[in-house]
Design an enzyme around this catalytic site. Structure first.
Site, PDB file in Angstrom:
ATOM      1  N   HIS A  47      37.086  85.358  66.146  1.00  0.00           N
ATOM      2  CA  HIS A  47      37.351  83.960  66.504  1.00  0.00           C
ATOM      3  C   HIS A  47      37.913  83.176  65.319  1.00  0.00           C
ATOM      4  O   HIS A  47      37.305  82.233  64.815  1.00  0.00           O
ATOM      5  CB  HIS A  47      36.091  83.297  67.051  1.00  0.00           C
ATOM      6  CG  HIS A  47      35.765  83.733  68.449  1.00  0.00           C
ATOM      7  ND1 HIS A  47      34.788  84.658  68.738  1.00  0.00           N
ATOM      8  CD2 HIS A  47      36.316  83.385  69.636  1.00  0.00           C
ATOM      9  CE1 HIS A  47      34.730  84.848  70.051  1.00  0.00           C
ATOM     10  NE2 HIS A  47      35.644  84.096  70.624  1.00  0.00           N
ATOM     11  N   ASN A  48      39.105  83.551  64.877  1.00  0.00           N
ATOM     12  CA  ASN A  48      39.806  82.832  63.821  1.00  0.00           C
ATOM     13  C   ASN A  48      41.099  82.266  64.412  1.00  0.00           C
ATOM     14  O   ASN A  48      41.304  82.347  65.629  1.00  0.00           O
ATOM     15  CB  ASN A  48      40.083  83.778  62.648  1.00  0.00           C
ATOM     16  CG  ASN A  48      40.692  85.087  63.137  1.00  0.00           C
ATOM     17  OD1 ASN A  48      41.610  85.074  63.943  1.00  0.00           O
ATOM     18  ND2 ASN A  48      40.157  86.214  62.663  1.00  0.00           N
ATOM     19  N   HIS A  60      43.308  84.357  66.814  1.00  0.00           N
ATOM     20  CA  HIS A  60      42.941  84.399  68.234  1.00  0.00           C
ATOM     21  C   HIS A  60      43.490  83.164  68.949  1.00  0.00           C
ATOM     22  O   HIS A  60      44.043  83.271  70.046  1.00  0.00           O
ATOM     23  CB  HIS A  60      41.415  84.494  68.387  1.00  0.00           C
ATOM     24  CG  HIS A  60      40.934  84.219  69.783  1.00  0.00           C
ATOM     25  ND1 HIS A  60      41.274  85.022  70.851  1.00  0.00           N
ATOM     26  CD2 HIS A  60      40.152  83.218  70.292  1.00  0.00           C
ATOM     27  CE1 HIS A  60      40.709  84.534  71.963  1.00  0.00           C
ATOM     28  NE2 HIS A  60      40.032  83.437  71.650  1.00  0.00           N
ATOM     29  N   HIS A 119      41.031  75.620  71.629  1.00  0.00           N
ATOM     30  CA  HIS A 119      39.936  76.012  72.523  1.00  0.00           C
ATOM     31  C   HIS A 119      38.753  76.693  71.827  1.00  0.00           C
ATOM     32  O   HIS A 119      37.662  76.732  72.399  1.00  0.00           O
ATOM     33  CB  HIS A 119      40.452  76.891  73.668  1.00  0.00           C
ATOM     34  CG  HIS A 119      40.483  78.344  73.325  1.00  0.00           C
ATOM     35  ND1 HIS A 119      41.503  78.917  72.621  1.00  0.00           N
ATOM     36  CD2 HIS A 119      39.597  79.332  73.566  1.00  0.00           C
ATOM     37  CE1 HIS A 119      41.248  80.203  72.452  1.00  0.00           C
ATOM     38  NE2 HIS A 119      40.095  80.490  73.010  1.00  0.00           N
ATOM     39  N   ASP A 120      38.946  77.229  70.602  1.00  0.00           N
ATOM     40  CA  ASP A 120      37.808  77.851  69.904  1.00  0.00           C
ATOM     41  C   ASP A 120      37.624  77.238  68.511  1.00  0.00           C
ATOM     42  O   ASP A 120      37.032  77.867  67.621  1.00  0.00           O
ATOM     43  CB  ASP A 120      38.023  79.369  69.765  1.00  0.00           C
ATOM     44  CG  ASP A 120      37.488  80.145  70.956  1.00  0.00           C
ATOM     45  OD1 ASP A 120      36.548  79.652  71.620  1.00  0.00           O
ATOM     46  OD2 ASP A 120      37.997  81.259  71.227  1.00  0.00           O
ATOM     47  N   ASP A 157      42.847  83.588  77.445  1.00  0.00           N
ATOM     48  CA  ASP A 157      41.751  83.743  76.493  1.00  0.00           C
ATOM     49  C   ASP A 157      41.275  85.188  76.402  1.00  0.00           C
ATOM     50  O   ASP A 157      40.959  85.676  75.313  1.00  0.00           O
ATOM     51  CB  ASP A 157      40.586  82.828  76.932  1.00  0.00           C
ATOM     52  CG  ASP A 157      39.504  82.716  75.872  1.00  0.00           C
ATOM     53  OD1 ASP A 157      39.797  82.981  74.691  1.00  0.00           O
ATOM     54  OD2 ASP A 157      38.373  82.344  76.224  1.00  0.00           O
ATOM     55  N   GLN A 168      34.420  98.482  75.995  1.00  0.00           N
ATOM     56  CA  GLN A 168      35.689  98.007  76.558  1.00  0.00           C
ATOM     57  C   GLN A 168      35.797  98.330  78.040  1.00  0.00           C
ATOM     58  O   GLN A 168      36.276  97.509  78.832  1.00  0.00           O
ATOM     59  CB  GLN A 168      36.872  98.601  75.781  1.00  0.00           C
ATOM     60  CG  GLN A 168      37.106  97.941  74.430  1.00  0.00           C
ATOM     61  CD  GLN A 168      37.465  96.468  74.550  1.00  0.00           C
ATOM     62  OE1 GLN A 168      38.369  96.087  75.285  1.00  0.00           O
ATOM     63  NE2 GLN A 168      36.736  95.619  73.847  1.00  0.00           N
TER      64      GLN A 168
HETATM   65  P1  5GP Z   1      36.302  82.696  73.752  1.00  0.00           P
HETATM   66  O1  5GP Z   1      35.041  82.530  72.968  1.00  0.00           O
HETATM   67  O2  5GP Z   1      37.280  83.579  73.062  1.00  0.00           O
HETATM   68  O3  5GP Z   1      36.922  81.393  74.166  1.00  0.00           O
HETATM   69  O4  5GP Z   1      35.863  83.361  75.148  1.00  0.00           O
HETATM   70  C1  5GP Z   1      36.093  84.697  75.481  1.00  0.00           C
HETATM   71  C2  5GP Z   1      34.823  85.460  75.560  1.00  0.00           C
HETATM   72  O5  5GP Z   1      35.022  86.813  75.907  1.00  0.00           O
HETATM   73  C3  5GP Z   1      34.146  85.485  74.215  1.00  0.00           C
HETATM   74  O6  5GP Z   1      32.770  85.340  74.396  1.00  0.00           O
HETATM   75  C4  5GP Z   1      34.482  86.839  73.650  1.00  0.00           C
HETATM   76  O7  5GP Z   1      33.482  87.254  72.811  1.00  0.00           O
HETATM   77  C5  5GP Z   1      34.605  87.678  74.879  1.00  0.00           C
HETATM   78  N1  5GP Z   1      35.601  88.720  74.723  1.00  0.00           N
HETATM   79  C6  5GP Z   1      36.918  88.570  74.585  1.00  0.00           C
HETATM   80  N2  5GP Z   1      37.524  89.767  74.470  1.00  0.00           N
HETATM   81  C7  5GP Z   1      36.558  90.693  74.551  1.00  0.00           C
HETATM   82  C8  5GP Z   1      36.558  92.116  74.530  1.00  0.00           C
HETATM   83  O8  5GP Z   1      37.598  92.779  74.390  1.00  0.00           O
HETATM   84  N3  5GP Z   1      35.381  92.730  74.666  1.00  0.00           N
HETATM   85  C9  5GP Z   1      34.236  92.042  74.816  1.00  0.00           C
HETATM   86  N4  5GP Z   1      33.114  92.739  74.928  1.00  0.00           N
HETATM   87  N5  5GP Z   1      34.187  90.694  74.860  1.00  0.00           N
HETATM   88  C10 5GP Z   1      35.337  90.021  74.724  1.00  0.00           C
HETATM   89 MN    MN Z   2      38.787  82.171  72.993  1.00  0.00          MN
END
Ligand code: 5GP
Ligand code: MN
Length: 671
Positions: free
Chosen positions: A405-406, A409, A445-446, A568, A620
């Site tokens: 989350h940098n 992203h 958004h993050d 996202d 995944q």
């Molecule tokens: P974000 O926090 O990025 O706005 O919301 C996306 C959510 O989905 C986050 O909680 C992030 O950790 C999760 N997420 C996104 N991509 C992946 C992924 O490839 N694998 C898993 N396990 N979680 C993901």
């Molecule tokens: Mn996000």
């Protein structure tokens, strides 16, 4: 009495009202009299249909005598119907033990039919008497014929007596109350005048059994006008919320539905009354642990209890960008950076090249290019310098120390958002203000994401969790901080020149989209999109109706939510190499969280994300199965994204391949 002229000698309150409905006004001077029996409702009228006089038949006869109920006995169906037409019994007990004498089920249906003609009700109590050796048989055929109860053969007089008493005190009394209510409601509907409630001797009743009814009538003493305004008030209370309307419609439908339908509707109502209509109910614990952990980690807000340790935020004050002094515009983007952005309008654009070229500040550069492509500055009437400062200010508040989350992203989500905005269907649906909102929402958004999940923050009792009451903690913070950063300094206030109402609309849209990225609402957003957009679009062809669905304000909101959600979590739809890199980053961030949870003796929110044991391919596969596939199927059906679906398929197969080889790593080991 007009009632007598209808041949209804067993006059009850409800019978009078039936006449009323039929136009035979049973009025005395200005009053409608509703007569309700106050004595035991079963007084007098039980019909026994038994072909032969046997001990069972006698048991019921004796029980009626003891209970003070009048009782008739009929030996044939014909006699039973004749007798019923005349006496109109409250309770009919039919012998079902010997099919050779008569067909108890068809007799029951005929009795019910007569009852219905006489009263307009289908609430007669039919009891059938069955043999004990039939006890295992299904009761369904009996219910379908109209029987309310099955009494298993037992000639013992006390058993018969007890059965009658229970019926009288239970179901029969309840139905009398219902009929009485119905009578009074009908009277209120039909009459402009005051209502009197009397017994059969026309004595006004005060403290009688049907207290619900009395209270209701006391609400409307005298004046019909008052009554009608009260009625209007009660009525308006029930039309407030759409869900209330739905529940009322179902309740009404239940009244005239056969038993199985009414029961199914009961279950429907039970579901509708819950609060989490859109979240699938989690399976039992023996399911795949990866899915469980993902669901537990992403779909809940700190259901687990705190253990006392407090998570302290590294940065309490928003960051000021260190390089704000450095002027930067589209014109002075270094050529090697500009080069990495040449194909930014393609889905296969490699954001990691840009990340390297611009020393981990991709959001500002990509933001400048994409915002200018969409004419955002023109729309906002904002100088490019303000946009530049704003992008720098936002990017500075992303934590470059987070592995996932940098600001890369954020830049990636901005890229996907811009890509989706160019799809034909999306363009047909959204207006420019929606596009601008989407681009800004993706960018912020993050912002200030601490690299920990909502559950972690709640468990740790973090300041943010306290501030936002453990609900949508991060998403609320991202949205709120974005506006704080934007508006606290004119230099970076991109909204400064907007007209007030337009700003309010834009702000609302941005907040809505940022909050939509909260994963506890994942299924709600996806299901609403499918139900309100995919399904209706699938059913029609003409351009006019399509346009109507696409551009309705409610649906535009759903499109925008779906758009940012897909952007996202679009990592699994990127080209394989990018997908693998993102998977490595999110896993590392989760591992770091688990490490910290262990260090601080906090609950471990996602135990499978333990760096010593985790299978990244499995995690995944679960993420794709649980969150991605359905959502992108729906988004693809709307926006037409064959290339994304192809990547998703490839990537899924890649993870499956690793998993089949029992590998836990991101990539297979070198040959
Ligand atoms: P974000 O926090 O990025 O706005 O919301 C996306 C959510 O989905 C986050 O909680 C992030 O950790 C999760 N997420 C996104 N991509 C992946 C992924 O490839 N694998 C898993 N396990 N979680 C993901
Ligand atoms: Mn996000």
């Amino acid at each position: 009495m007009p009632l007598k002229s209808h041949g209804l000698t067993q006059a009850r309150g409800y019978v009078k009202v039936c006449c009323l409905v039929g136009g035979c006004m049973c009025t005395l001077s200005d009053c409608v009299r509703v007569c309700v029996r106050t004595v035991s409702p079963l007084t007098g009228t039980v019909l026994l249909v038994f072909a032969k006089e046997d001990s069972q038949n006698n048991g019921f006869c004796w029980a009626c005598e003891k209970a003070n109920f009048r009782c008739n006995v009929a030996r044939t169906p014909e006699a039973a119907l004749e007798c019923f037409k005349e006496k109109h019994h409250d309770l009919v007990i039919i012998d079902h033990r010997h099919s050779r004498y008569f067909d108890a089920e068809s007799l029951c249906r005929e009795v019910l039919l007569i009852h219905f003609y006489l009263n307009g009700f289908v609430d007669l109590f039919g009891v059938c008497c069955c043999r004990p050796d039939r006890e295992e048989a299904s009761v369904m055929p009996l219910i379908k014929s109209g029987f309310n109860r099955r009494y298993v053969e037992n000639a013992n007089m006390m058993a018969c007596y007890n059965e009658l008493l229970q019926l009288e005190r239970g179901e029969v009394l309840a139905q009398f109350k219902l009929r009485a209510c119905n009578a009074i409601f009908t009277a209120l509907e039909q009459s402009q005048e005051a209502i009197e409630i009397t017994n059969e001797d026309q004595v006004i009743q005060v403290g009688f059994n049907y207290s619900v009814v009395v209270e209701f009538v006391l609400m409307f003493p005298g004046s019909s006008q008052r009554r009608h305004s009260s009625m209007a008030r009660i009525h308006s209370m029930t039309i407030e919320a759409p869900i209330t309307k739905v529940i009322n419609i179902i309740n009404a439908a239940q009244e005239s539905s056969p038993m199985p339908v009414a029961e199914a509707l009961d279950r429907v109502l039970e579901i509708l009354r819950t609060t989490e209509l859109y979240s699938p109910q989690l399976g039992t614990k023996e399911e795949d642990p990866h899915t469980n952990d993902l669901v537990g980690g992403l779909m809940t807000d700190g259901l687990r209890r705190l253990s006392g340790n407090e998570y302290i935020f590294a940065a309490k004050q928003p960051h000021l960008p260190s390089h704000l002094a450095m002027p930067l515009s589209l014109n002075d983007i270094p050529p090697h950076v500009a080069q990495t952005m040449e194909n930014e309008d393609s889905w296969d654009f490699d954001i990691f090249n840009l990340e390297t070229a611009c020393l981990k500040r991709p959001l500002t550069y990509l933001g400048l290019k994409i915002f200018s492509r969409f004419g955002v500055c023109e729309f906002l009437s904002c100088p490019e310098a303000t946009l530049r400062s704003w992008l720098q200010g936002i990017e500075a508040n992303y934590h470059s120390t987070n592995s996932y989350h940098n600001s890369s992203h954020a830049a990636d989500v901005l890229h996907a958002t811009a890509y989706f905005l160019c799809k034909e269907r999306v363009k047909q649906s959204l207006e420019q203000i929606d596009e601008v909102a989407a681009l800004i929402a993706a960018t912020v958004h993050d912002v200030d994401h601490p690299g920990r999940t909502n559950s972690f923050l709640c468990n740790a009792g973090s300041e943010l969790a306290i501030l936002y009451n453990d609900t949508a903690v991060l998403e609320s913070h991202h949205a709120a901080l974005a506006f704080q950063i934007t508006t606290r300094d004119d230099k970076c206030n991109i909204f400064r020149n907007m007209e007030r109402n337009e700003y309010r609309t834009l702000r609302q849209a941005i907040i809505d989209m940022v909050l939509a990225t909260e994963m506890t609402k994942h299924f709600e957003h996806v299901n609403k999109f499918v139900n309100s957009i995919n399904k209706p679009l699938a059913g029609i062809g003409d351009e006019e109706s399509v346009k109507g669905i696409l551009t309705s304000p409610d649906n535009r909101i759903l499109v925008k939510r779906m758009l940012i959600k897909c952007a996202d979590i679009s990592n699994p739809c990127r080209p394989l190499e990018l997908c693998i890199e993102w998977a490595g980053r999110i896993s590392e961030e989760y591992f770091a969280q688990t490490d910290e949870e262990k260090r601080q003796s906090l609950p471990v929110v996602m135990p499978v994300f333990d760096r010593n044991t985790c299978s990244i391919p499995k995690s995944q596969i679960s993420f794709i199965d649980y969150f991605i596939t359905d959502m992108f199927d729906a988004w693809d059906a709307f926006a037409d994204l064959p290339n994304l679906m192809q990547h998703l398929d490839n990537n899924f197969k890649y993870w499956k391949g690793l998993d089949e080889r029992k590998l836990h790593s991101l990539r297979p080991p070198p040959e």
